[in-house]
Motif scaffolding. Structure first.
Motif, PDB file in Angstrom:
ATOM      1  N   LYS A 235       0.830  -1.214   0.000  1.00  0.00           N
ATOM      2  CA  LYS A 235       0.000   0.000   0.000  1.00  0.00           C
ATOM      3  C   LYS A 235       0.860   1.259   0.000  1.00  0.00           C
ATOM      4  O   LYS A 235       0.983   1.962   1.003  1.00  0.00           O
ATOM      5  N   GLY A 236       1.488   1.534  -1.115  1.00  0.00           N
ATOM      6  CA  GLY A 236       2.284   2.752  -1.277  1.00  0.00           C
ATOM      7  C   GLY A 236       1.809   3.484  -2.515  1.00  0.00           C
ATOM      8  O   GLY A 236       1.120   2.908  -3.362  1.00  0.00           O
ATOM      9  N   HIS A 237       2.162   4.737  -2.628  1.00  0.00           N
ATOM     10  CA  HIS A 237       1.759   5.511  -3.810  1.00  0.00           C
ATOM     11  C   HIS A 237       2.681   6.724  -3.976  1.00  0.00           C
ATOM     12  O   HIS A 237       3.413   7.085  -3.054  1.00  0.00           O
ATOM     13  N   CYS A 238       2.585   7.347  -5.124  1.00  0.00           N
ATOM     14  CA  CYS A 238       3.312   8.600  -5.349  1.00  0.00           C
ATOM     15  C   CYS A 238       2.339   9.745  -5.081  1.00  0.00           C
ATOM     16  O   CYS A 238       1.280   9.825  -5.721  1.00  0.00           O
ATOM     17  N   SER A 239       2.729  10.626  -4.173  1.00  0.00           N
ATOM     18  CA  SER A 239       1.812  11.716  -3.820  1.00  0.00           C
ATOM     19  C   SER A 239       1.634  12.706  -4.976  1.00  0.00           C
ATOM     20  O   SER A 239       0.627  13.417  -5.035  1.00  0.00           O
ATOM     21  N   VAL A 240       2.583  12.733  -5.885  1.00  0.00           N
ATOM     22  CA  VAL A 240       2.454  13.625  -7.052  1.00  0.00           C
ATOM     23  C   VAL A 240       1.427  13.032  -8.037  1.00  0.00           C
ATOM     24  O   VAL A 240       0.457  13.692  -8.422  1.00  0.00           O
ATOM     25  N   HIS A 241       1.615  11.782  -8.413  1.00  0.00           N
ATOM     26  CA  HIS A 241       0.749  11.189  -9.444  1.00  0.00           C
ATOM     27  C   HIS A 241      -0.634  10.820  -8.926  1.00  0.00           C
ATOM     28  O   HIS A 241      -1.597  10.765  -9.693  1.00  0.00           O
ATOM     29  N   GLN A 242      -0.726  10.562  -7.628  1.00  0.00           N
ATOM     30  CA  GLN A 242      -2.034  10.181  -7.092  1.00  0.00           C
ATOM     31  C   GLN A 242      -3.020  11.348  -7.132  1.00  0.00           C
ATOM     32  O   GLN A 242      -4.220  11.170  -7.028  1.00  0.00           O
ATOM     33  N   ARG A 243      -2.509  12.549  -7.314  1.00  0.00           N
ATOM     34  CA  ARG A 243      -3.408  13.713  -7.352  1.00  0.00           C
ATOM     35  C   ARG A 243      -4.216  13.793  -8.649  1.00  0.00           C
ATOM     36  O   ARG A 243      -5.223  14.483  -8.713  1.00  0.00           O
ATOM     37  N   PHE A 244      -3.784  13.117  -9.688  1.00  0.00           N
ATOM     38  CA  PHE A 244      -4.571  13.137 -10.931  1.00  0.00           C
ATOM     39  C   PHE A 244      -5.814  12.262 -10.750  1.00  0.00           C
ATOM     40  O   PHE A 244      -5.714  11.145 -10.237  1.00  0.00           O
ATOM     41  N   LEU A 245      -6.961  12.785 -11.173  1.00  0.00           N
ATOM     42  CA  LEU A 245      -8.237  12.093 -10.951  1.00  0.00           C
ATOM     43  C   LEU A 245      -8.935  11.818 -12.276  1.00  0.00           C
ATOM     44  O   LEU A 245      -8.699  12.543 -13.264  1.00  0.00           O
ATOM     45  N   PRO A 246      -9.844  10.842 -12.283  1.00  0.00           N
ATOM     46  CA  PRO A 246     -10.609  10.591 -13.515  1.00  0.00           C
ATOM     47  C   PRO A 246     -11.358  11.837 -13.979  1.00  0.00           C
ATOM     48  O   PRO A 246     -11.486  12.069 -15.180  1.00  0.00           O
ATOM     49  N   SER A 247     -11.807  12.657 -13.020  1.00  0.00           N
ATOM     50  CA  SER A 247     -12.561  13.871 -13.419  1.00  0.00           C
ATOM     51  C   SER A 247     -11.661  14.835 -14.211  1.00  0.00           C
ATOM     52  O   SER A 247     -12.151  15.593 -15.053  1.00  0.00           O
ATOM     53  N   ILE A 262      -2.206  11.282 -21.957  1.00  0.00           N
ATOM     54  CA  ILE A 262      -1.154  10.291 -21.714  1.00  0.00           C
ATOM     55  C   ILE A 262      -0.648  10.477 -20.275  1.00  0.00           C
ATOM     56  O   ILE A 262      -0.452  11.603 -19.820  1.00  0.00           O
ATOM     57  N   VAL A 263      -0.481   9.378 -19.560  1.00  0.00           N
ATOM     58  CA  VAL A 263      -0.174   9.488 -18.131  1.00  0.00           C
ATOM     59  C   VAL A 263       0.909   8.497 -17.715  1.00  0.00           C
ATOM     60  O   VAL A 263       1.136   7.475 -18.367  1.00  0.00           O
ATOM     61  N   HIS A 264       1.541   8.815 -16.601  1.00  0.00           N
ATOM     62  CA  HIS A 264       2.533   7.909 -16.011  1.00  0.00           C
ATOM     63  C   HIS A 264       1.799   6.788 -15.277  1.00  0.00           C
ATOM     64  O   HIS A 264       0.764   7.044 -14.652  1.00  0.00           O
ATOM     65  N   PRO A 265       2.303   5.557 -15.328  1.00  0.00           N
ATOM     66  CA  PRO A 265       1.579   4.452 -14.676  1.00  0.00           C
ATOM     67  C   PRO A 265       1.593   4.486 -13.150  1.00  0.00           C
ATOM     68  O   PRO A 265       1.030   3.591 -12.520  1.00  0.00           O
ATOM     69  N   GLU A 266       2.190   5.509 -12.550  1.00  0.00           N
ATOM     70  CA  GLU A 266       2.033   5.706 -11.102  1.00  0.00           C
ATOM     71  C   GLU A 266       0.683   6.351 -10.795  1.00  0.00           C
ATOM     72  O   GLU A 266       0.319   6.518  -9.632  1.00  0.00           O
ATOM     73  N   CYS A 267      -0.051   6.760 -11.847  1.00  0.00           N
ATOM     74  CA  CYS A 267      -1.392   7.325 -11.616  1.00  0.00           C
ATOM     75  C   CYS A 267      -2.353   6.200 -11.249  1.00  0.00           C
ATOM     76  O   CYS A 267      -2.129   5.031 -11.560  1.00  0.00           O
ATOM     77  N   ARG A 268      -3.461   6.585 -10.596  1.00  0.00           N
ATOM     78  CA  ARG A 268      -4.480   5.606 -10.208  1.00  0.00           C
ATOM     79  C   ARG A 268      -4.981   4.825 -11.418  1.00  0.00           C
ATOM     80  O   ARG A 268      -5.047   5.376 -12.527  1.00  0.00           O
ATOM     81  N   TRP A 269      -5.416   3.609 -11.149  1.00  0.00           N
ATOM     82  CA  TRP A 269      -5.954   2.734 -12.184  1.00  0.00           C
ATOM     83  C   TRP A 269      -7.110   3.411 -12.930  1.00  0.00           C
ATOM     84  O   TRP A 269      -7.200   3.358 -14.155  1.00  0.00           O
ATOM     85  N   GLU A 270      -8.001   4.095 -12.205  1.00  0.00           N
ATOM     86  CA  GLU A 270      -9.179   4.730 -12.817  1.00  0.00           C
ATOM     87  C   GLU A 270      -8.755   5.799 -13.822  1.00  0.00           C
ATOM     88  O   GLU A 270      -9.428   6.020 -14.829  1.00  0.00           O
ATOM     89  N   VAL A 271      -7.644   6.474 -13.545  1.00  0.00           N
ATOM     90  CA  VAL A 271      -7.123   7.495 -14.465  1.00  0.00           C
ATOM     91  C   VAL A 271      -6.485   6.795 -15.666  1.00  0.00           C
ATOM     92  O   VAL A 271      -6.728   7.162 -16.826  1.00  0.00           O
ATOM     93  N   CYS A 272      -5.706   5.775 -15.381  1.00  0.00           N
ATOM     94  CA  CYS A 272      -5.002   5.054 -16.465  1.00  0.00           C
ATOM     95  C   CYS A 272      -6.006   4.413 -17.425  1.00  0.00           C
ATOM     96  O   CYS A 272      -5.783   4.372 -18.637  1.00  0.00           O
ATOM     97  N   GLN A 273      -7.123   3.919 -16.869  1.00  0.00           N
ATOM     98  CA  GLN A 273      -8.144   3.306 -17.720  1.00  0.00           C
ATOM     99  C   GLN A 273      -8.728   4.301 -18.712  1.00  0.00           C
ATOM    100  O   GLN A 273      -9.106   3.949 -19.819  1.00  0.00           O
ATOM    101  N   LYS A 274      -8.813   5.561 -18.304  1.00  0.00           N
ATOM    102  CA  LYS A 274      -9.410   6.584 -19.176  1.00  0.00           C
ATOM    103  C   LYS A 274      -8.394   7.191 -20.146  1.00  0.00           C
ATOM    104  O   LYS A 274      -8.774   7.922 -21.052  1.00  0.00           O
ATOM    105  N   ALA A 275      -7.115   6.936 -19.909  1.00  0.00           N
ATOM    106  CA  ALA A 275      -6.069   7.569 -20.725  1.00  0.00           C
ATOM    107  C   ALA A 275      -5.922   6.866 -22.079  1.00  0.00           C
ATOM    108  O   ALA A 275      -6.315   5.712 -22.231  1.00  0.00           O
TER     109      ALA A 275
END
Ligand code: 13P
Ligand code: SF4
Length: 379
Positions: A235-247, A262-275
């Motif tokens: 349960k770790g994350h990047c505080s920079v990339h986690q700020r990007f949201l699906p909205s 286009i996004v870095h894969p440290e972003c949340r899954w929900e964001v990556c799915q929409k990218a």
């Protein structure tokens, strides 16, 4: 790269002997340019400067090599330069020390340049987790520990010693495949998002994944759940990339129809799915480079890289904006200032090594095994 040198022998020094950092920090950034350039020239081939893509313009412009974590570790492993000045963060400099040759020394211009994600997994927590996995009935050969580059050398060594390896965002899928050729399960440290995104891209489903919370007893998981899982995500994350949201993706698409997200894969899954595409920093750059004139991109990654791409590609008719208007800054990468760089280089010119990053020998051995396995897995 074959940078053999002729250089003065430089000895490690105490902070008192070195030119005082405070004097440098009191000077304006732009006053450093000439000094950095002059020091670089004096040091010649004895010194190589590696710069990560998130570094500020005033620093990265002096880098001999720029790249993502994978490319920079390859550069560190291949150079013969005596001094490797790493303009990046602590785990990158540690990896350069592990991969470097015995006569090389690695310098991190500001020791405060860490990584909040790497700090989310401590070796004692990881050892406890491993013991709990075994206590839950998993056999040592049944699970391979795999760590993202963004972790301490001790964790890399932990993985190496237990038949595992390191990966970066550019070869995570290859590393997962490498691990699954050898075992049924993966313990993935410390970025849950990169682990989840990679597992989903390989066809795993939510039922195959569990998240190990180091602050809960037994990670917050039952033995049955652990035994059923294919990938155990830390349960770790990047505080920079986690700020990007699906909205943010929805908003940018509504405002700029046809834009590529286009996004870095440290972003949340929900964001990556929409990218439209995911990639390491190097790949994100390549995607913009290879796009035809008239293309536009909203990029979900650190703001210095996005701004640099926006400036570089505007004259070529390509539009680049950040996915989130507030722009996410990696404050630890930002710690490497031109002043710190000038201080480190001028000390080297004067025969002193400051801020040397040195991994202990016992940790180095197994960390090297894990990193060498990583370099075998193509990006
Ligand atoms: P890259 O390997 O993609 O450059 O990523 C490193 C990193 O720390 C991203 O947050
Ligand atoms: Fe660490 Fe995130 Fe900064 Fe990368 S962007 S160095 S993962 S804090």
């Amino acid at each position: 790269m074959n940078l053999l040198l002729e250089e003065p022998e430089v000895a490690p020094s105490s902070a008192q002997e070195s030119c005082s950092l405070d004097n440098y920090l009191a000077m304006p950034d732009h006053a450093m340019d000439g000094r950095i350039a002059a020091a670089r020239e004096k040091l010649g081939a004895s010194t190589i400067l590696l710069g990560h893509h998130y570094q500020r313009d005033e620093v990265i412009r002096f880098a001999d090599f720029t790249g993502d974590s994978y490319k920079l570790s390859k550069a560190a492993a291949e150079t013969d330069a005596r001094y490797i000045v790493f303009c990046g963060v602590h785990f990158m400099a540690e990896s350069a020390d592990v991969l470097g040759k015995p006569n090389q020394q690695v310098i991190l211009p500001d020791l405060n340049a860490g990584c909040s994600m790497a700090d989310m997994a401590e070796i004692s927590q990881v050892e406890n987790c491993w013991d709990s996995l075994l206590a839950a009935g998993l056999k040592p050969g049944e699970v391979v520990p795999l760590t993202y580059m963004n972790s301490t050398a001790a964790i890399k060594a932990f993985c190496g010693e237990r038949g595992g390896l390191v990966c970066t965002s550019s070869n995570a899928r290859g590393a997962f495949e490498w691990a699954f050729e050898r075992a049924e399960k993966i313990l993935f440290l410390p970025d849950q998002h990169l682990g989840r995104n990679t597992a989903f891209a390989m066809g795993f489903t939510p039922a195959d994944l569990v998240v190990w919370d180091p602050f809960q007893i037994n990670g917050g998981l039952t033995p049955a759940r652990l035994r059923a899982a294919k990938v155990i995500l830390w349960k770790g994350h990047c505080s920079v990339h986690q700020r990007f949201l699906p909205s943010h993706v929805d908003a940018v698409r509504a405002k700029y129809p046809g834009i590529n997200v286009i996004v870095h894969p440290e972003c949340r899954w929900e964001v990556c799915q929409k990218a439209d595409a995911l990639g390491s920093t190097e790949r994100l750059i390549k995607l913009v480079e290879d796009a035809p004139e008239g293309s536009s991109f909203a990029i979900g990654t650190e703001i210095h890289l996005v701004n640099r791409l926006a400036k570089r590609f505007a004259p070529l008719g390509k539009k680049v904006i950040t996915l989130d208007d507030t722009g996410c800054l990696c404050t630890t990468m930002y710690r490497i200032s031109p002043n710190h760089l000038a201080w480190a280089l001028e000390n080297l010119v004067d025969g002193r090594v400051v801020n040397r990053i040195q991994v202990q020998d016992d940790v180095k051995h197994w960390a090297r095994v894990a990193l060498d396995r990583m370099l075998e897995v193509k990006a």
